[in-house]
Design a protein around this motif. Structure first.
Motif, PDB file in Angstrom:
ATOM      1  N   ALA A 158      26.296  33.041  39.888  1.00 12.60           N
ATOM      2  CA  ALA A 158      26.032  32.402  41.181  1.00 12.60           C
ATOM      3  C   ALA A 158      27.227  31.566  41.624  1.00 12.60           C
ATOM      4  O   ALA A 158      27.617  31.572  42.801  1.00 12.60           O
ATOM      5  CB  ALA A 158      24.779  31.538  41.086  1.00 12.60           C
ATOM      6  N   LYS A 159      27.811  30.833  40.677  1.00 15.19           N
ATOM      7  CA  LYS A 159      28.980  30.005  40.991  1.00 15.19           C
ATOM      8  C   LYS A 159      30.172  30.895  41.356  1.00 15.19           C
ATOM      9  O   LYS A 159      30.940  30.573  42.270  1.00 15.19           O
ATOM     10  CB  LYS A 159      29.318  29.130  39.790  1.00 15.19           C
ATOM     11  CG  LYS A 159      30.209  27.945  40.117  1.00 15.19           C
ATOM     12  CD  LYS A 159      29.507  26.928  40.976  1.00 15.19           C
ATOM     13  CE  LYS A 159      30.371  25.711  41.239  1.00 15.19           C
ATOM     14  NZ  LYS A 159      29.718  24.754  42.157  1.00 15.19           N
ATOM     15  N   ALA A 165      36.502  31.756  40.530  1.00 15.03           N
ATOM     16  CA  ALA A 165      35.403  32.725  40.580  1.00 15.03           C
ATOM     17  C   ALA A 165      35.423  33.635  39.352  1.00 15.03           C
ATOM     18  O   ALA A 165      34.388  33.858  38.714  1.00 15.03           O
ATOM     19  CB  ALA A 165      35.511  33.550  41.859  1.00 15.03           C
ATOM     20  N   CYS A 166      36.601  34.144  39.026  1.00 13.75           N
ATOM     21  CA  CYS A 166      36.724  35.030  37.855  1.00 13.75           C
ATOM     22  C   CYS A 166      36.414  34.275  36.566  1.00 13.75           C
ATOM     23  O   CYS A 166      35.827  34.832  35.635  1.00 13.75           O
ATOM     24  CB  CYS A 166      38.133  35.614  37.801  1.00 13.75           C
ATOM     25  SG  CYS A 166      38.525  36.743  39.153  1.00 13.75           S
ATOM     26  N   TYR A 190      32.490  30.984  44.876  1.00 12.35           N
ATOM     27  CA  TYR A 190      33.946  30.860  44.949  1.00 12.35           C
ATOM     28  C   TYR A 190      34.585  32.103  45.567  1.00 12.35           C
ATOM     29  O   TYR A 190      35.586  31.997  46.297  1.00 12.35           O
ATOM     30  CB  TYR A 190      34.528  30.596  43.567  1.00 12.35           C
ATOM     31  CG  TYR A 190      34.410  29.152  43.118  1.00 12.35           C
ATOM     32  CD1 TYR A 190      34.944  28.118  43.884  1.00 12.35           C
ATOM     33  CD2 TYR A 190      33.781  28.818  41.922  1.00 12.35           C
ATOM     34  CE1 TYR A 190      34.849  26.796  43.478  1.00 12.35           C
ATOM     35  CE2 TYR A 190      33.673  27.495  41.501  1.00 12.35           C
ATOM     36  CZ  TYR A 190      34.208  26.490  42.287  1.00 12.35           C
ATOM     37  OH  TYR A 190      34.110  25.176  41.881  1.00 12.35           O
ATOM     38  N   PHE A 191      34.039  33.284  45.278  1.00 12.40           N
ATOM     39  CA  PHE A 191      34.555  34.505  45.912  1.00 12.40           C
ATOM     40  C   PHE A 191      34.428  34.405  47.429  1.00 12.40           C
ATOM     41  O   PHE A 191      35.342  34.790  48.165  1.00 12.40           O
ATOM     42  CB  PHE A 191      33.788  35.736  45.410  1.00 12.40           C
ATOM     43  CG  PHE A 191      34.235  36.248  44.074  1.00 12.40           C
ATOM     44  CD1 PHE A 191      35.584  36.402  43.773  1.00 12.40           C
ATOM     45  CD2 PHE A 191      33.299  36.615  43.106  1.00 12.40           C
ATOM     46  CE1 PHE A 191      36.000  36.889  42.538  1.00 12.40           C
ATOM     47  CE2 PHE A 191      33.701  37.093  41.865  1.00 12.40           C
ATOM     48  CZ  PHE A 191      35.050  37.230  41.580  1.00 12.40           C
ATOM     49  N   GLN A 192      33.295  33.902  47.899  1.00 14.67           N
ATOM     50  CA  GLN A 192      33.084  33.766  49.336  1.00 14.67           C
ATOM     51  C   GLN A 192      34.074  32.778  49.956  1.00 14.67           C
ATOM     52  O   GLN A 192      34.614  33.029  51.041  1.00 14.67           O
ATOM     53  CB  GLN A 192      31.651  33.311  49.616  1.00 14.67           C
ATOM     54  CG  GLN A 192      30.596  34.394  49.409  1.00 14.67           C
ATOM     55  CD  GLN A 192      29.209  33.922  49.787  1.00 14.67           C
ATOM     56  OE1 GLN A 192      28.779  32.834  49.403  1.00 14.67           O
ATOM     57  NE2 GLN A 192      28.495  34.732  50.557  1.00 14.67           N
ATOM     58  N   GLY A 233      42.207  39.182  50.313  1.00 13.11           N
ATOM     59  CA  GLY A 233      41.685  40.541  50.249  1.00 13.11           C
ATOM     60  C   GLY A 233      41.090  40.899  48.901  1.00 13.11           C
ATOM     61  O   GLY A 233      40.110  41.645  48.827  1.00 13.11           O
ATOM     62  N   ASP A 234      41.671  40.357  47.831  1.00 11.99           N
ATOM     63  CA  ASP A 234      41.143  40.642  46.496  1.00 11.99           C
ATOM     64  C   ASP A 234      39.744  40.048  46.338  1.00 11.99           C
ATOM     65  O   ASP A 234      38.873  40.638  45.694  1.00 11.99           O
ATOM     66  CB  ASP A 234      42.078  40.080  45.421  1.00 11.99           C
ATOM     67  CG  ASP A 234      43.434  40.752  45.422  1.00 11.99           C
ATOM     68  OD1 ASP A 234      43.469  41.979  45.580  1.00 11.99           O
ATOM     69  OD2 ASP A 234      44.448  40.052  45.298  1.00 11.99           O
ATOM     70  N   ALA A 235      39.511  38.883  46.939  1.00 11.98           N
ATOM     71  CA  ALA A 235      38.190  38.260  46.878  1.00 11.98           C
ATOM     72  C   ALA A 235      37.161  39.120  47.602  1.00 11.98           C
ATOM     73  O   ALA A 235      36.033  39.297  47.125  1.00 11.98           O
ATOM     74  CB  ALA A 235      38.234  36.865  47.494  1.00 11.98           C
ATOM     75  N   TYR A 236      37.545  39.670  48.757  1.00 11.22           N
ATOM     76  CA  TYR A 236      36.634  40.567  49.471  1.00 11.22           C
ATOM     77  C   TYR A 236      36.307  41.797  48.627  1.00 11.22           C
ATOM     78  O   TYR A 236      35.165  42.279  48.624  1.00 11.22           O
ATOM     79  CB  TYR A 236      37.249  41.014  50.798  1.00 11.22           C
ATOM     80  CG  TYR A 236      36.938  40.102  51.961  1.00 11.22           C
ATOM     81  CD1 TYR A 236      35.631  39.905  52.385  1.00 11.22           C
ATOM     82  CD2 TYR A 236      37.966  39.439  52.636  1.00 11.22           C
ATOM     83  CE1 TYR A 236      35.343  39.071  53.458  1.00 11.22           C
ATOM     84  CE2 TYR A 236      37.684  38.602  53.705  1.00 11.22           C
ATOM     85  CZ  TYR A 236      36.375  38.421  54.112  1.00 11.22           C
ATOM     86  OH  TYR A 236      36.086  37.595  55.166  1.00 11.22           O
TER      87      TYR A 236
END
Length: 327
Positions: free
Chosen positions: A188-189, A150-151, A193-195, A203-206
């Motif tokens: 968008a991509k 995601a990053c 990936y974060f989701q 937790g970092d993704a949230y």
């Protein structure tokens, strides 16, 4: 513009009306660097993920393991003049902030599995290898690999993005990738990936999702992701919730978040807020004492000689392993 100002006002109004959770917050569970075994600074941006084997290390250990070893360079750094320091860095990274040819060709294996697949990301080929490794681990249900993907897309360093920039001297210099370029497709991509990472309990993704929702002025989604990030131990989320509670005059709620941050050794602001809360009667003497002891213990566990060396070189890392703001 007026429309943006209205959105920001509505966003803040919804947040101000949102009820904050007053439940007891358990102390954080410390994680250690897989290599040096010192306490890992909180937050995904403060550690390095090896996509080859899935190990996670602190910034200091990563710097020690890669070409252009900053820790080797810093052994006599404090005794060098400003010009000598500049020459030392230039000999390693070359002009325009890119890696020299010697460093690009130097190979060091992962300190765990000895693979060279994810040790450097100088050229577009290096980026292709890293992305392939990340996808492989993501397909196995690795939430951190999904977060890294995601990053990567968010910052414009995906292979699809870099392929479009070939030949552009603003982004490439003598075969070395200088920087990525953000795009709506990449955003968008990254959101996708974060989701996926968040769904696996990261937790970092949230927290990253909450910041994306903030940009869209989606207050309910922002708050939902922020509270989930805090519940999973993300320190930045606790920091924001503490600030929000202070704005809403829910001081006791804010003190619970500051206690969590003190136990995590997150920042000295937490101890200052708790001390002020004790003076105003929101924190008991026992709670303050235990928080101050925990904060001091966490700071000691976070600090190491190698992290102090990186701070000396102004490498963007403080002595306790945190990222330092630019400037």
């Amino acid at each position: 513009c007026k429309a943006t100002a209205n959105k920001r006002r509505d966003f803040n109004a919804v947040l101000f009306d949102t009820e904050l959770d007053n439940d007891v917050i358990p102390p954080p569970t410390p994680q250690d660097c897989d290599l040096c075994m010192y306490r890992m600074p909180p937050g995904a941006g403060r550690s390095k993920y090896f996509a080859c084997c899935g190990k996670i290390v602190c910034k200091a250990c990563y710097s020690r393991s890669t070409p252009g070893n900053l820790l080797d360079m810093s052994s006599n750094y404090e005794n060098l003049s400003q010009m000598e320091r500049l020459n030392l860095l230039m000999s390693t990274f070359g002009p325009n902030g890119t890696a020299s040819a010697e460093r690009r060709n130097e190979q060091r294996g992962c300190p765990f599995c000895r693979s060279t697949d994810d040790m450097v990301t100088f050229t577009i080929e290096h980026h292709k290898i890293r992305e392939r490794c990340l996808l492989s681990r993501a397909n196995k249900g690795d939430s951190r690999a999904l977060l890294e993907l995601a990053c990567l897309h968010k910052s414009g360093y995906s292979v699809a993005s870099l392929d479009k920039l070939k030949g552009d001297k603003d982004f490439f210099f003598e075969g070395t990738v200088r920087k990525g370029k953000q795009s709506p497709e990449g955003d968008a991509k990254a959101f996708e990936y974060f989701q996926k990472s968040a769904a696996l309990g990261n937790g970092d993704a949230y927290y990253y999702l909450s910041q994306l929702h903030r940009l869209e002025y989606n207050a309910s989604a922002f708050f939902d992701c922020l509270t989930k990030a805090a519940a999973l131990g993300n320190a930045e989320a606790h920091d924001e919730l503490a600030s929000l509670a202070m704005e809403k005059k829910q001081i006791k709620v804010a003190m619970k978040h500051y206690q969590f941050l003190a136990f995590a050794g997150y920042s000295n602001e937490s101890t200052e807020k708790l001390t002020a809360g004790y003076k105003d009667g929101y924190v008991t003497k026992e709670e303050l004492a235990s928080s101050l002891r925990a904060y001091q213990s966490a700071r000691e566990e976070l600090s190491s000689k190698e992290r102090a060396q990186l701070e000396l070189m102004n490498a963007g890392v403080s002595s306790d392993g945190k990222l330092k703001p630019p400037g």
